[in-house]
Design a protein around this motif. Structure first.
Motif: not given
Lengths: 364, 325
Positions: A77, A90, A93-94, A97-98, A115, B46, B48, B53-54, B56-58, B60-61, B167, B242, B287, B291, B295
């Motif tokens: 994709k 961002n 990061e998605s 997660v995926e 980072g 999603q 996950r 962790n999910g 935290r990543l989603l 993060g920014f 972090r 970051l 933000l 995402s 998804f």
């Protein structure tokens, strides 16, 4: 000493996995054939708003669609950011997660994504950067050697002019590393030929109209120009400026845009002795980055940086390129898995890079 | 409308006025509900993402964006608008990446200078009665120019403590959520509970009343811009941590994102009407649109359009509610 049966089983499984990730030849060269049919590879692209990038996305689609059809990978994709590095960070990061197995990145900033790239590597995701590179050490880099492009042009100029003559340099965008590298290659090579004088240097921003305006504005102050070295996307505009000023047409080293190749073809019809070549980066590098990611997943050992040859078009190939290029296109092939494996091997062994193949109909 | 102006502009004693309290909670409920729906959709699409962790990543920014939103809110509280915030964040990013690790003293001094410059900009706007939109737009070029001057090509390095700090992995709840709650509480206390907060909001609605009550408008606007400078500074520092490096151009998108976050979170362009809790929620909403689209397998080319549509939807809903009220 007792060994738990579970350990044995795990070891056997581990061996099976290692042997599955075999490569084409015993010495590790050739296409790695490890099973990647369940893998998913995503592209995070920093910007999609110009024709070069649109073509880049098209070659990505072509390469991935074929790979999915042939069951080489499961899914692919594309995620485009609007030239915004925070947005792209961002997106990445998605993608982490995926759960994508590999992320291919055309980065909006050489450093700002380091980072998140590190974050992806920590999750054992294969990261390949290309075109817009990022310096994160864990990412594989697919790069053009732009210094070599400058050297190639300068070598041609020195040979063609017999070591004596006036050259005009049309540069790209000030402050961009691509422009600096090409310029450096030119300057270093011209330094070996004292008879060659660079009589002028303008920034054409890789855009025909700007190149035309900038060249036109310096032309009145210049002595006769024998040759123009360009960076691509600016050759047609340069010619228009010479024509408007009533100056004789110099030898112009073109980029691989369709309008430039068409002009070259017309110049050749008027003067069969008009001898030049064209070179610039190919949007098809996206397909190379894709295959590099796939090959890493398949178990091939890949050097951290992989240099790509710039597609160079000679007079002999000109018409066959023009035949397969739609108006406004940039010359590019869609690179194959086998070609990419050869490229990786050449880089690993420090051998000369395989030449970029000529495009097929439908590649652009 | 008249009622809001009166309540915000009345003397400090109006903190006890029940009217703004009710309006405020209504303001924050809508974005909070929207965020809950978005998160639910993300979790369904999603699963996950539902893990530590999910999240935290989603998110993060979200750290730089929520501080940027808070900075922008300080300026919007004065019925001003800050078009230079993004490049200011880029300047902080560049300065901190270049200096903080190797020459900490010079780094800290330059960053303090940035905040003072921001406060000074507020004083300048008040003293000369200039439109903020012009001054901050002009300043945006100054910040960008300075950033390019100190860091012409992206590079530099984040000091190790800063990277480690952003972090951090606190137990149970990811760092961005912990910080968001703290920031929302601090913002809420500062603007909604402290007595000086009423003055700060007051200069955005009825400055004459504030002046008549004996408060200095110059001081108030300087404090607001100074606060914006501090929050913007934190946003820039968090970005450095970051990204682990500096890039003069990186901050630019935060100008419009922060304005959107404040407005989506219940703030208004005029009248000193702001909601600190809402601004933090708005930052999350802005933000997560990317995402969520990703998804849903919708092309992210739509991201800007969707963010714009959310903004129009929020403003439209608000106008509709106001007419019925």
């Amino acid at each position: 000493m007792r060994i738990a049966p579970g350990t044995l089983l795990a070891t056997a499984l581990g061996l099976a996995i290692i042997s599955a990730a075999s490569v084409g030849h015993a010495d590790g060269t050739g296409v790695a054939t490890g099973d990647t049919s369940g893998k998913k590879i995503a592209l995070s692209n920093s910007y999609a708003g110009n024709s070069w990038r649109q073509q880049m996305l098209k070659t990505w689609d072509r390469a991935t669609a074929d790979a999915i059809k042939d069951k080489v990978i499961k899914a692919a994709k594309v995620v485009n950011a609007n030239a915004s590095a925070p947005e792209q960070a961002n997106h990445i990061e998605s993608l982490i997660v995926e759960g994508w197995d590999a992320i291919v990145i055309n980065a909006a900033s050489p450093t700002a994504l380091n980072g998140v790239i590190q974050e992806a590597c920590d999750q054992h995701i294969v990261v390949v950067v290309f075109d817009g590179l990022a310096t994160a050490p864990c990412a594989y880099k697919v790069a053009y050697d732009y210094t070599a492009m400058g050297k190639m042009e300068a070598d041609f100029a020195i040979k063609k002019l017999g070591g004596k003559g006036n050259v005009l340099e049309v540069r790209g965008i000030a402050g961009v590393s691509v422009d600096d590298d090409i310029h450096k290659g030119l300057v270093d090579t011209f330094a070996t030929a004292p008879g060659i004088k660079v009589v002028g240097s303008v920034y054409g921003n890789w855009t025909q109209t700007i190149a035309q305006k900038e060249v036109a504005s310096v032309l009145p102050s210049l002595p006769p120009v024998n040759m123009v070295v360009t960076q691509g996307g600016d050759g047609w505009g340069t010619f228009q400026a010479f024509k408007a000023a009533g100056r004789p047409t110099p030898t112009i080293v073109f980029g691989n845009r369709q309008d430039e190749l068409k002009l070259w073809s017309d110049l050749l019809k008027a003067d069969p002795g008009y001898d030049t070549f064209s070179a610039s980066s190919a949007p098809g590098c996206a397909s190379v980055a894709f295959w590099v990611a796939q090959q890493v997943l398949a178990g091939k050992k890949v050097p951290n940086t992989i240099y790509l040859p710039l597609p160079r078009i000679e007079q002999a190939d000109l018409e066959s390129w023009l035949k397969v290029m739609p108006d406004g296109a940039v010359a590019t092939p869609v690179y194959s898995q086998a070609w990419t494996a050869d490229l990786i091997d050449a880089n690993a062994a420090g051998k000369p890079l395989p030449p970029s193949p000529v495009a097929k109909l439908g590649d652009m | 409308m008249q009622r809001e102006v009166a309540s915000a502009g009345g003397a400090p004693a109006s903190d006890a006025d029940p009217v703004p309290r009710r309006r405020f909670s209504g303001r924050v409920l809508l974005p909070a509900a929207a965020l809950a729906v978005m998160l639910a959709a993300i979790f369904v699409l999603q699963p996950r993402a539902m893990s530590y962790n999910g999240m935290r990543l989603l998110l993060g920014f979200s750290l730089p964006l929520m501080f940027a939103a808070m900075a922008q809110m300080c300026v919007i509280a004065a019925s001003d608008i800050d078009l230079g915030l993004g490049t200011y964040i880029g300047l902080v990013n560049s300065l901190s990446a270049l200096l903080l690790a190797d020459r900490p003293l010079l780094g800290v001094l330059s960053l303090v200078g940035c905040v003072l410059a921001y406060a000074g900009m507020g004083a300048f706007i008040e003293a000369r009665r200039l439109p903020s939109i012009v001054v901050t737009l002009g300043a945006s070029f100054v910040w960008l120019g300075l950033a390019l001057l100190v860091l012409p090509t992206p590079g530099g390095a984040s000091p190790a403590w800063l990277s480690a700090l952003v972090r951090l992995k606190p137990p149970l709840v990811p760092l961005s959520i912990v910080v968001a709650v703290l920031l929302a509480l601090v913002g809420h206390w500062l603007f909604m509970r402290s007595s000086y907060g009423v003055v700060l909001r007051g200069i955005g609605s009825t400055p004459q009343a504030v002046r008549r009550a004996g408060w200095s408008l110059l001081t108030a606007r300087t404090v607001l811009y100074g606060l914006a400078g501090v929050f913007g500074l934190i946003a820039g520092l968090v970005l450095t941590g970051l990204n682990t490096t500096g890039d003069a151009n990186f901050g630019a998108p935060y100008t419009l994102l922060s304005i959107s976050a404040v407005i989506v979170g219940g703030g208004e362009f005029f009248g000193g009407i702001v909601a600190p809790v809402g601004a933090v929620i708005g930052a999350f909403i802005m933000l997560l649109t990317g995402s969520l689209l990703s998804f849903m397998d919708v092309s992210t080319d739509w991201q800007l359009s969707v963010q714009g549509a959310i903004l129009i939807l929020v403003l439209g809903t608000r106008a509709f509610r106001r007419r019925r009220a």
